[in-house]
Design a protein around this motif. Structure first.
Motif, PDB file in Angstrom:
ATOM      1  N   GLN A   1     -11.552  -7.099   3.246  1.00 38.11           N
ATOM      2  CA  GLN A   1     -10.727  -6.294   2.368  1.00 38.11           C
ATOM      3  C   GLN A   1     -11.200  -6.432   0.913  1.00 38.11           C
ATOM      4  O   GLN A   1     -11.942  -7.348   0.572  1.00 38.11           O
ATOM      5  CB  GLN A   1      -9.261  -6.720   2.490  1.00 38.11           C
ATOM      6  CG  GLN A   1      -8.693  -6.520   3.888  1.00 38.11           C
ATOM      7  CD  GLN A   1      -7.291  -7.083   4.019  1.00 38.11           C
ATOM      8  OE1 GLN A   1      -6.796  -7.762   3.122  1.00 38.11           O
ATOM      9  NE2 GLN A   1      -6.656  -6.808   5.150  1.00 38.11           N
ATOM     10  N   THR A   2     -10.762  -5.506   0.074  1.00 39.08           N
ATOM     11  CA  THR A   2     -11.121  -5.537  -1.344  1.00 39.08           C
ATOM     12  C   THR A   2      -9.848  -5.468  -2.193  1.00 39.08           C
ATOM     13  O   THR A   2      -8.784  -5.059  -1.719  1.00 39.08           O
ATOM     14  CB  THR A   2     -12.038  -4.357  -1.719  1.00 39.08           C
ATOM     15  OG1 THR A   2     -11.366  -3.122  -1.392  1.00 39.08           O
ATOM     16  CG2 THR A   2     -13.351  -4.436  -0.953  1.00 39.08           C
ATOM     17  N   LEU A   3      -9.956  -5.867  -3.449  1.00 34.98           N
ATOM     18  CA  LEU A   3      -8.840  -5.844  -4.374  1.00 34.98           C
ATOM     19  C   LEU A   3      -8.969  -4.683  -5.353  1.00 34.98           C
ATOM     20  O   LEU A   3     -10.046  -4.435  -5.892  1.00 34.98           O
ATOM     21  CB  LEU A   3      -8.764  -7.151  -5.167  1.00 34.98           C
ATOM     22  CG  LEU A   3      -8.230  -8.389  -4.456  1.00 34.98           C
ATOM     23  CD1 LEU A   3      -8.254  -9.583  -5.398  1.00 34.98           C
ATOM     24  CD2 LEU A   3      -6.832  -8.156  -3.933  1.00 34.98           C
ATOM     25  N   THR A   4      -7.837  -4.006  -5.586  1.00 36.78           N
ATOM     26  CA  THR A   4      -7.798  -2.969  -6.607  1.00 36.78           C
ATOM     27  C   THR A   4      -7.364  -3.591  -7.934  1.00 36.78           C
ATOM     28  O   THR A   4      -6.967  -4.766  -7.997  1.00 36.78           O
ATOM     29  CB  THR A   4      -6.804  -1.862  -6.216  1.00 36.78           C
ATOM     30  OG1 THR A   4      -5.477  -2.425  -6.195  1.00 36.78           O
ATOM     31  CG2 THR A   4      -7.137  -1.299  -4.843  1.00 36.78           C
ATOM     32  N   ALA A   5      -7.425  -2.804  -8.988  1.00 38.48           N
ATOM     33  CA  ALA A   5      -7.000  -3.305 -10.301  1.00 38.48           C
ATOM     34  C   ALA A   5      -5.515  -3.655 -10.291  1.00 38.48           C
ATOM     35  O   ALA A   5      -5.093  -4.648 -10.911  1.00 38.48           O
ATOM     36  CB  ALA A   5      -7.283  -2.245 -11.362  1.00 38.48           C
ATOM     37  N   TRP A   6      -4.697  -2.863  -9.584  1.00 40.76           N
ATOM     38  CA  TRP A   6      -3.284  -3.165  -9.486  1.00 40.76           C
ATOM     39  C   TRP A   6      -3.045  -4.495  -8.774  1.00 40.76           C
ATOM     40  O   TRP A   6      -2.156  -5.271  -9.138  1.00 40.76           O
ATOM     41  CB  TRP A   6      -2.541  -2.050  -8.744  1.00 40.76           C
ATOM     42  CG  TRP A   6      -2.370  -0.797  -9.547  1.00 40.76           C
ATOM     43  CD1 TRP A   6      -3.053   0.367  -9.418  1.00 40.76           C
ATOM     44  CD2 TRP A   6      -1.450  -0.600 -10.630  1.00 40.76           C
ATOM     45  NE1 TRP A   6      -2.623   1.289 -10.340  1.00 40.76           N
ATOM     46  CE2 TRP A   6      -1.631   0.728 -11.101  1.00 40.76           C
ATOM     47  CE3 TRP A   6      -0.488  -1.397 -11.240  1.00 40.76           C
ATOM     48  CZ2 TRP A   6      -0.896   1.250 -12.141  1.00 40.76           C
ATOM     49  CZ3 TRP A   6       0.261  -0.876 -12.285  1.00 40.76           C
ATOM     50  CH2 TRP A   6       0.055   0.434 -12.724  1.00 40.76           C
ATOM     51  N   GLN A   7      -3.832  -4.761  -7.741  1.00 41.40           N
ATOM     52  CA  GLN A   7      -3.672  -6.015  -7.014  1.00 41.40           C
ATOM     53  C   GLN A   7      -4.075  -7.215  -7.859  1.00 41.40           C
ATOM     54  O   GLN A   7      -3.464  -8.277  -7.772  1.00 41.40           O
ATOM     55  CB  GLN A   7      -4.487  -5.971  -5.720  1.00 41.40           C
ATOM     56  CG  GLN A   7      -3.918  -5.038  -4.678  1.00 41.40           C
ATOM     57  CD  GLN A   7      -4.808  -4.949  -3.452  1.00 41.40           C
ATOM     58  OE1 GLN A   7      -6.004  -4.690  -3.558  1.00 41.40           O
ATOM     59  NE2 GLN A   7      -4.227  -5.166  -2.292  1.00 41.40           N
TER      60      GLN A   7
ATOM     61  N   ARG B   1       0.859  -1.182   0.000  1.00 46.07           N
ATOM     62  CA  ARG B   1       0.000   0.000   0.000  1.00 46.07           C
ATOM     63  C   ARG B   1       0.893   1.230   0.000  1.00 46.07           C
ATOM     64  O   ARG B   1       2.005   1.219   0.526  1.00 46.07           O
ATOM     65  CB  ARG B   1      -0.910   0.045   1.241  1.00 46.07           C
ATOM     66  CG  ARG B   1      -1.807  -1.160   1.398  1.00 46.07           C
ATOM     67  CD  ARG B   1      -2.927  -1.159   0.364  1.00 46.07           C
ATOM     68  NE  ARG B   1      -3.946  -2.123   0.693  1.00 46.07           N
ATOM     69  CZ  ARG B   1      -3.876  -3.417   0.397  1.00 46.07           C
ATOM     70  NH1 ARG B   1      -2.808  -3.896  -0.186  1.00 46.07           N
ATOM     71  NH2 ARG B   1      -4.862  -4.235   0.711  1.00 46.07           N
TER      72      ARG B   1
END
Length: 337
Positions: free
Chosen positions: A302-308, A179
């Motif tokens: 938790q959530t995932l971003t596009a980068w993740q 992060r």
């Protein structure tokens, strides 16, 4: 003249016949050499199965962070390490009823300290002083360290494919778990880096020393766990002590880490080290941060971003690229003179 006789025999794991050659000196004084022995052949399908079982180990370790934060008493890393190692080791010793012999007393001690006695405290210290993402990123350099130690200890030069896959894995884990506002504690970084070095060295030494003849993997795992636990237990009791009381949740957490996350996971992990190339096994460790991220999605909201998501794809690609599971070919017969 040369007189030859053939007798059928079974060879390898295919059950096919081979021919043995018995020769007498010829007029020219030359002899006919026997064919080189044929070793057992491991199929690609069997190798994939072994890799899948070995991956259960680091996949299970990926749940350690959630288990520690949600189920265990806080601020007791040494106690967590001791209760994770010693009970599991004693159980395996009781089940196998086998002790080391000869030089395996010191070999088991060295491996036990590398895998548990020193590794576990450093791991928990890093987990308490670093965000999970930073700790996972540091441990992602394990394949590169194994490649380096393998060149020095096993005399195996890393291939370009291994190095590329290792760098891709580090980048993928970084995208997956880091992060922008992550706080970095230098002491935690040093602890995690030291733990990663110890784990990589343990993989290479385990590959070099193998396993004593007639000793099961469970017994070998029990030796190492017991050594590590016997070192950790007095340190934990003298520096941290026991909690005032343990809840059912605490006991369940310790039981899960000791039985599933340690005894079973490490037995499968050591089996993979024994039967697969060291570099292939090291890349399976990248399943750890993947499972840690998925556990955060399921249990911590938790959530995932596009980068993740991109990082997850890179990690999976790195694990696949780092595998060398092609079957070993059979030796050719030595040409006759």
């Amino acid at each position: 003249m040369s007189i030859t006789s053939t007798t059928p025999s079974t060879g390898g794991d295919t059950g096919t016949g081979t021919t043995s050659v018995v020769s007498t000196p010829s007029i020219a004084g030359r002899v006919r050499r026997p064919a080189a022995p044929r070793g057992p052949r491991t199929s690609t399908k069997a190798a994939v199965g072994i890799a899948a079982l070995a991956a259960i180990g680091p996949a299970t370790w990926g749940t350690t962070y959630v288990t520690t934060t949600e189920l265990l008493p806080p601020d007791r890393p040494l106690l967590a390490a001791a209760l994770r190692a010693l009970p599991a080791g004693l159980i395996l010793l009781a089940l196998t009823r086998r002790l080391p012999r000869g030089d395996w007393w010191w070999k088991a001690t060295v491996l036990g300290m590398l895998n548990f006695g020193a590794f576990f405290p450093l791991l928990f210290f890093g987990a308490y002083h670093l965000p999970g993402g930073v700790a996972s990123t540091v441990s992602a350099v394990t394949p590169l360290l194994v490649a380096g130690f393998g060149a020095g200890v096993l005399k195996i030069r890393p291939t370009r494919r291994t190095l590329i896959a290792g760098l891709v894995g580090v980048a993928g884990v970084g995208l997956l778990v880091l992060r922008g506002n992550a706080e970095v504690d230098p002491a935690g970084i040093v602890a995690m880096l030291a733990a990663t070095v110890l784990m990589a060295l343990a993989v290479v030494l385990s590959k070099r020393w193998g396993r004593p003849e007639g000793v099961s993997l469970l017994a070998l795992t029990g030796w190492q766990l017991t050594v590590g636990g016997l070192v950790l237990a007095p340190l934990a009791l003298t520096t941290e002590g026991l909690p005032d009381h343990l809840t059912g949740t605490n006991i369940a957490g310790y039981a899960y880490l000791g039985v599933i996350g340690t005894a079973v996971a490490y037995a499968l992990w050591f089996r993979g080290i024994e039967r697969l190339p060291a570099s292939s096994v090291s890349f399976l460790g990248l399943t750890n941060p993947v499972v840690a991220t998925l556990a955060g999605l399921l249990f911590l909201g938790q959530t995932l971003t596009a980068w993740q998501v991109g990082g997850l794809a890179l990690v999976i690609g790195s694990v696949a690229l780092g595998q060398n599971l092609r079957p070993a070919g059979r030796r050719r017969a030595t040409p006759t003179a």
